[in-house]
Motif scaffolding. Structure first.
Motif, PDB file in Angstrom:
ATOM      1  N   ARG A   1       0.703  -1.130   0.338  1.00 32.67           N
ATOM      2  CA  ARG A   1       0.031   0.429   0.267  1.00 32.67           C
ATOM      3  C   ARG A   1       0.852   1.223   0.055  1.00 32.67           C
ATOM      4  O   ARG A   1       1.776   1.539   0.373  1.00 32.67           O
ATOM      5  CB  ARG A   1      -1.147   0.050   0.963  1.00 32.67           C
ATOM      6  CG  ARG A   1      -2.604  -1.015   1.457  1.00 32.67           C
ATOM      7  CD  ARG A   1      -2.873  -0.520   2.280  1.00 32.67           C
ATOM      8  NE  ARG A   1      -3.921  -1.773   2.243  1.00 32.67           N
ATOM      9  CZ  ARG A   1      -5.758  -1.167   1.588  1.00 32.67           C
ATOM     10  NH1 ARG A   1      -5.601  -0.172   1.389  1.00 32.67           N
ATOM     11  NH2 ARG A   1      -6.268  -3.167   1.529  1.00 32.67           N
TER      12      ARG A   1
ATOM     13  N   THR B   1       1.944   4.302   2.029  1.00 29.11           N
ATOM     14  CA  THR B   1       2.097   4.823   3.460  1.00 29.11           C
ATOM     15  C   THR B   1       1.134   5.544   3.474  1.00 29.11           C
ATOM     16  O   THR B   1       0.129   5.989   4.437  1.00 29.11           O
ATOM     17  CB  THR B   1       3.414   4.851   3.871  1.00 29.11           C
ATOM     18  OG1 THR B   1       4.024   3.626   3.440  1.00 29.11           O
ATOM     19  CG2 THR B   1       3.091   5.490   5.187  1.00 29.11           C
TER      20      THR B   1
ATOM     21  N   SER C   1      -1.934   7.348   2.056  1.00 24.81           N
ATOM     22  CA  SER C   1      -3.099   8.067   1.282  1.00 24.81           C
ATOM     23  C   SER C   1      -3.704   5.679   1.622  1.00 24.81           C
ATOM     24  O   SER C   1      -4.584   5.893   1.086  1.00 24.81           O
ATOM     25  CB  SER C   1      -3.367   7.618  -0.465  1.00 24.81           C
ATOM     26  OG  SER C   1      -2.222   6.584  -0.944  1.00 24.81           O
ATOM     27  N   GLU C   2      -2.706   5.001   1.991  1.00 23.48           N
ATOM     28  CA  GLU C   2      -3.439   3.723   2.312  1.00 23.48           C
ATOM     29  C   GLU C   2      -3.940   2.926   1.071  1.00 23.48           C
ATOM     30  O   GLU C   2      -4.623   2.160   0.710  1.00 23.48           O
ATOM     31  CB  GLU C   2      -3.974   3.473   3.398  1.00 23.48           C
ATOM     32  CG  GLU C   2      -4.141   3.089   4.423  1.00 23.48           C
ATOM     33  CD  GLU C   2      -3.152   2.486   4.709  1.00 23.48           C
ATOM     34  OE1 GLU C   2      -3.254   1.496   5.026  1.00 23.48           O
ATOM     35  OE2 GLU C   2      -2.014   2.395   5.431  1.00 23.48           O
ATOM     36  N   THR C   3      -3.374   3.620  -0.517  1.00 19.07           N
ATOM     37  CA  THR C   3      -3.524   3.240  -1.625  1.00 19.07           C
ATOM     38  C   THR C   3      -3.595   1.590  -1.332  1.00 19.07           C
ATOM     39  O   THR C   3      -2.203   1.278  -1.379  1.00 19.07           O
ATOM     40  CB  THR C   3      -3.650   4.093  -2.545  1.00 19.07           C
ATOM     41  OG1 THR C   3      -4.241   5.557  -2.327  1.00 19.07           O
ATOM     42  CG2 THR C   3      -4.019   3.547  -3.928  1.00 19.07           C
TER      43      THR C   3
ATOM     44  N   THR D   1       3.957   0.176   1.597  1.00 19.65           N
ATOM     45  CA  THR D   1       4.598  -0.434   3.479  1.00 19.65           C
ATOM     46  C   THR D   1       3.978  -1.663   2.027  1.00 19.65           C
ATOM     47  O   THR D   1       3.108  -1.928   1.808  1.00 19.65           O
ATOM     48  CB  THR D   1       3.361   0.163   4.474  1.00 19.65           C
ATOM     49  OG1 THR D   1       3.783   1.369   4.711  1.00 19.65           O
ATOM     50  CG2 THR D   1       3.470  -0.997   5.314  1.00 19.65           C
TER      51      THR D   1
END
Length: 282
Positions: free
Chosen positions: A22, A24, A26-28, A79
């Motif tokens: 993902r 980090t 925007s957690e996309t 991440t």
């Protein structure tokens, strides 16, 4: 392409393994490995067909991600999270900067008339300031390249141009800060026809694009001159025929002003003058 590393020291059971990458910030979701296979349908659209696992390496604990066709907006932190029955863990990888150097030109060939001014397009997309770029325009002939123009150290080096292009080519100074290195070619000649390459260098990066000057015809002015020349030549020939016919009817003893007029014409000189006019036009 770039490889974002992520791995474990000990082997994990693939059956209960889940790995997700993902962004980090925007957690996309960049990519997901779940139930023993890659879940490409779960990816964010921006990463579809660009982010890939090394699927044959996952069983060995390698969960690295290959990101293809890198873009400027890919810069940032990523991440990698690994989940298994026993435990979970994560690591963060950062793409600090994305070097890009894309050069593009028009897809269509350029047609022009002799004597016209034309523009050969060259657009540079780069994070590098234009002053740090080196741009060269070359005409690619059969066995050699002819140097048309060079831009270096934030200035145009016209003295390096081949003599057939010197004083006939220039860039558009106001457009250079925008990455526009299009070339203006003045007073096009028939020998200018061919393929031109816009080549860009920046550090260890290089890219190029080509523009094609295809059809070269005659301008309106040249056509008008040709018509006038043909008209003039036709009138002159007609006049010679009339004088010749007039003189023939009077026999060999030609007297008076017509005699002086006829013999003052030199047909060979007239023909030579007309041929010189044609050669000047072409």
């Amino acid at each position: 392409s770039v490889v974002l590393p992520c791995s474990v020291d000990e082997l994990l059971s693939v059956e209960s393994l889940e790995v997700e990458w993902r962004r980090t910030d925007s957690e996309t979701l960049v990519h997901l490995y779940q139930d023993g296979e890659s879940r490409a349908e779960s990816q964010q659209q921006d990463y579809q067909d660009r982010a890939h696992f090394f699927t044959d390496q996952i069983q060995h604990g390698n969960f690295s991600l290959r990101l293809d066709n890198l873009r400027a907006e890919d810069k940032g932190e990523y991440t990698c999270r690994v989940y298994s029955q026993q435990e979970s863990g994560e690591t963060v990888v950062q793409i600090k900067d994305v070097e890009r150097l894309l050069v593009s030109s028009s897809d269509r060939s350029i047609s022009a008339s002799v004597g016209e001014d034309i523009t050969l397009n060259c657009s540079v997309d780069s994070h590098i300031p234009p002053g740090d770029l080196e741009v060269s325009w070359k005409k690619t002939d059969k066995n050699k390249n002819i140097l048309v123009l060079v831009f270096q150290n934030n200035e145009t080096l016209s003295d390096l141009s081949d003599k057939q292009y010197r004083d006939r080519v220039e860039l558009f100074p106001a457009e250079i800060p925008k990455g526009n290195f299009s070339l203006r070619l003045k007073s096009v000649r028939t020998e200018d026809k061919g393929v031109y390459m816009c080549q860009v260098f920046a550090g260890g990066l290089s890219a190029n694009a080509t523009a094609v000057l295809e059809q070269l015809g005659f301008s309106v002015l040249h056509i008008m001159m040709l018509i006038l020349c043909i008209s003039a030549s036709g009138s002159a020939l007609l006049l010679c025929c009339l004088i010749y016919c007039r003189s023939s009817t009077k026999g060999t003893n030609i007297k008076g002003k017509y005699s002086d007029l006829f013999f003052s014409f030199d047909v060979n000189k007239i023909f030579s003058t007309l041929m010189f006019s044609f050669s000047t036009i072409f």
